[in-house]
Design a protein around this motif. Structure first.
Motif, short mmCIF file in Angstrom:
data_model
loop_
_atom_site.label_atom_id
_atom_site.label_comp_id
_atom_site.label_asym_id
_atom_site.label_seq_id
_atom_site.Cartn_x
_atom_site.Cartn_y
_atom_site.Cartn_z
N GLN A 161 0.82 -1.20 0.00
CA GLN A 161 0.00 0.00 0.00
C GLN A 161 0.86 1.25 0.00
O GLN A 161 0.61 2.22 -0.74
N LEU A 162 1.90 1.25 0.82
CA LEU A 162 2.81 2.39 0.91
C LEU A 162 3.47 2.67 -0.44
O LEU A 162 3.48 3.82 -0.90
N LYS A 163 4.00 1.64 -1.07
CA LYS A 163 4.73 1.83 -2.32
C LYS A 163 3.82 2.33 -3.44
O LYS A 163 4.14 3.29 -4.16
N LYS A 164 2.66 1.69 -3.59
CA LYS A 164 1.80 1.99 -4.73
C LYS A 164 1.00 3.28 -4.54
O LYS A 164 0.79 4.03 -5.50
N GLN A 165 0.54 3.53 -3.32
CA GLN A 165 -0.35 4.66 -3.10
C GLN A 165 0.35 5.92 -2.60
O GLN A 165 -0.23 7.00 -2.60
N TYR A 166 1.61 5.79 -2.18
CA TYR A 166 2.33 6.95 -1.66
C TYR A 166 3.66 7.17 -2.39
O TYR A 166 3.86 8.21 -3.00
N CYS A 167 4.54 6.19 -2.34
CA CYS A 167 5.88 6.38 -2.93
C CYS A 167 5.81 6.60 -4.44
O CYS A 167 6.44 7.52 -4.96
N ASP A 168 5.07 5.76 -5.13
CA ASP A 168 5.04 5.83 -6.59
C ASP A 168 4.42 7.11 -7.11
O ASP A 168 4.70 7.53 -8.23
#
Length: 422
Positions: free
Chosen positions: A399-406
């Motif tokens: 969730q962090l990678k796809k919805q925030y980092c990316d």
């Protein structure tokens, strides 16, 4: 510099409020910074200010430059008539409302601490994978754990949207919703879309009528996925094909010609033939599956519930007409873990929400019992110092990678905010 940083500064009051002046030299006091609603219209609603001893109540708009007011055509939009302060990083032009009254401007760059600017610049400077890759492994455990728990619940909220859309289509038939989600996840990434379309195309009352006949369920699932189209010499193939022809006429069903199932690059145990047979056996042997899934709150019960084999024919086959050495095609614990993560936990969460109850703690307890997923993204986080002890962490990191980092949402992320403040 990006506008989201200015939103962060204003939202978290990262300015010295004691000595503020507008660009016209008017003394500015902030009684209330306003509510950050992130909807159409001004950025902050219902703020309260005192400008040169005159009290104002209204909205605040934030831009990088004053001239952005005209770039975005706010002078023509009635939603901006009640803006009482224009907060900008750089003031380059005076701004007027539709009635030609001038809007007071606060230029932020002279009021923001240099260390905040430096921290923001260091954080948002693009790295090889994620912006905070050199710092995330040093975040205090309680900050990281609390944020990951919130991310997991946020992920469940997103997944529940599909659950409720299926519930609406099925006219509140939770068994039908469960079947659609299970079918989708039995297909994994490769065949999930095809299996999901199959599940949506068959009224669940048809399954209810045919559950006592395992071969009929297989015929339905194989036929709807166009696996009984070609001619085969195998006796079991001919049996299923004959049953499919009868069932599709009886229930007026059509094969799925838009989404083809795939065998290529799949492990044999994940072949669509094996997974569809296991799904058929599951529904043949376990009545009222939804009720059992909802009531199961520990891992042992769920392992027992989904401990089924494909039908006997598949002990010697992975494809029709191709005999193989004997092996029972049993659903593995690792596959059941995926079903729990992607089907059981989301539907338990959505059902509790439907009933107006909060099942968060029970769901968190369950997901913590499951081993973390293994994929390149989780391995990459581990490389940068963030390891997953359970499926809670691995799901949260996805969730962090796809919805925030990316999407560069560092200033909506508790890790990003913590690093800037630090």
């Amino acid at each position: 510099m990006k506008e989201d940083f200015l939103h962060y500064i204003w939202l978290h009051k990262k300015i010295n409020v004691n000595q503020l002046y507008t660009t016209k030299g008017e003394k500015l006091e902030i009684l209330h910074f306003g509510h950050y609603l992130q909807t159409a219209g001004p950025d902050f609603f219902n703020a309260q200010l005192i400008i040169d001893y005159q009290k104002w109540a209204g909205n605040i708009e934030i831009h990088l430059k004053s001239s952005d007011w005209y770039v975005h055509h706010h002078e023509k939009d009635a939603n901006y008539d009640n803006v009482i302060l224009h907060v900008v990083w750089e003031h380059d032009v005076d701004v007027y409302r539709k009635d030609n009254t001038e809007i007071p401007v606060l230029e932020l760059k002279q009021y923001v601490a240099s260390k905040d600017i430096l921290n923001y610049t260091q954080l948002t400077n693009p790295k090889s994978w994620i912006n905070c890759e050199n710092q995330i492994g040093l975040i205090e455990s309680f900050v990281l754990e609390n944020w990951l728990e919130r991310l997991f619940l946020e992920r469940l909220e997103t997944k529940s949207e599909l659950v409720f859309s299926l519930l609406k289509v099925s006219k509140n038939d939770w068994e039908s919703v469960l079947f659609c989600l299970l079918a989708k996840n039995f297909g994994l990434n490769s065949n999930g879309p095809s299996f999901f379309k199959m599940a949506q195309s068959i009224p669940f009352q048809v399954l209810r009528k045919e559950m006592n006949h395992q071969e009929n369920l297989e015929a339905l699932f194989f036929g709807l996925n166009s696996l009984l189209v070609l001619d085969g010499e195998d006796t079991y193939f001919q049996l299923l094909k004959a049953k499919w022809n009868l069932l599709k006429e009886k229930y007026q069903l059509q094969s799925n010609h838009l989404e083809k199932v795939h065998f290529y690059k799949l492990r044999p145990d994940n072949f669509p033939t094996i997974r569809l047979s296991q799904l058929a056996v599951l529904y043949h042997t376990i009545p009222n599956l939804f009720e059992k899934c909802i009531r199961s709150s520990n891992l042992i019960d769920l392992y027992q519930l989904f401990d089924v084999n494909a039908s006997v024919y598949w002990n010697y086959h992975y494809n029709f007409d191709r005999e193989s050495s004997f092996k029972k095609k049993r659903i593995s614990k690792s596959f059941i873990d995926l079903l729990i993560i992607n089907t059981i936990v989301p539907i338990q969460f959505a059902y509790s929400k439907y009933l107006g109850k909060d099942s968060s703690e029970a769901i968190l307890d369950l997901i913590r019992q499951i081993k973390p997923e293994k994929n390149n993204m989780i391995f990459k986080f581990a490389y940068f110092g963030v390891t997953s002890k359970s499926a809670l962490e691995s799901q949260s990191l996805l969730q962090l990678k796809k919805q925030y980092c990316d999407v560069q949402r560092c200033l909506d992320c508790h890790i990003g905010i913590h690093l800037i403040r630090k």
